[in-house]
Scaffold this motif. Structure first.
Motif, PDB file in Angstrom:
ATOM      1  N   ARG A 180       0.850  -1.123   0.038  1.00 18.28           N
ATOM      2  CA  ARG A 180      -0.057   0.096   0.004  1.00 18.28           C
ATOM      3  C   ARG A 180       0.866   1.225  -0.084  1.00 18.28           C
ATOM      4  NH1 ARG A 180      -5.101  -1.348   1.080  1.00 18.28           N
ATOM      5  NH2 ARG A 180      -5.543  -3.415   1.899  1.00 18.28           N
ATOM      6  N   GLY A 237      -2.606   3.977   0.985  1.00 20.81           N
ATOM      7  CA  GLY A 237      -3.868   3.995   0.163  1.00 20.81           C
ATOM      8  C   GLY A 237      -3.833   5.329  -0.886  1.00 20.81           C
ATOM      9  N   LYS A 289      -4.946  -1.969  -6.146  1.00 23.42           N
ATOM     10  CA  LYS A 289      -6.271  -2.153  -5.697  1.00 23.42           C
ATOM     11  C   LYS A 289      -7.249  -3.080  -6.427  1.00 23.42           C
ATOM     12  CE  LYS A 289      -6.168   2.734  -4.208  1.00 23.42           C
ATOM     13  NZ  LYS A 289      -6.553   3.932  -4.690  1.00 23.42           N
TER      14      LYS A 289
END
Length: 132
Positions: free
Chosen positions: A96, A100, A116
């Motif tokens: 990640r 994110g 993702k």
């Protein structure tokens, strides 16, 4: 002849961002087209277009900027898997980027995709680069 096409496209985009160019031109290969497609899907570039035919074809990438001061949308690009040291990851251990906020581009058996989407599909693969 460039041996590492992914590093080449990332360097060209990085240099065009620093110079605040609107369009950057990269050699067209299947890999560069896949990476630019992921960049457009994730909102880092506004559009891309393939120009020319054969081995001299090029991809024109329209870069995105925000605000009156033209701050680039792409803050940084980092190559992870290199020709001398390949980096692979399973779907459970996909990285990640910035919690994110960034995107890791992964080369899977189903094609090149963002982290993702690879996590959603349950696919692992080669971690090509990070973009934030």
């Amino acid at each position: 002849m460039v041996n590492d096409t992914i590093s080449d496209i990332l360097t060209r985009i990085r240099n065009a961002n620093l110079a605040k160019h609107q369009i950057v031109q990269v050699p067209a290969t299947k890999m560069t087209e896949s990476v630019t497609k992921v960049l457009r899907e994730e909102g880092f570039i506004s559009n891309y277009e393939e120009v020319g035919r054969g081995y001299k074809s090029q991809i024109l990438i329209s870069l995105k900027y925000r605000g009156k001061k033209r701050q680039p949308v792409i803050t940084a690009l980092k190559r992870i898997s290199k020709p001398g040291l390949r980096v692979y990851s399973s779907h459970a251990n996909l990285p990640r980027v910035l919690g994110g906020l960034g995107v890791a581009i992964i080369s899977t058996s189903q094609g090149v995709m963002a982290d993702k989407r690879a996590r959603h599909c349950g696919l692992g693969g080669e971690v090509l680069c990070y973009i934030w």
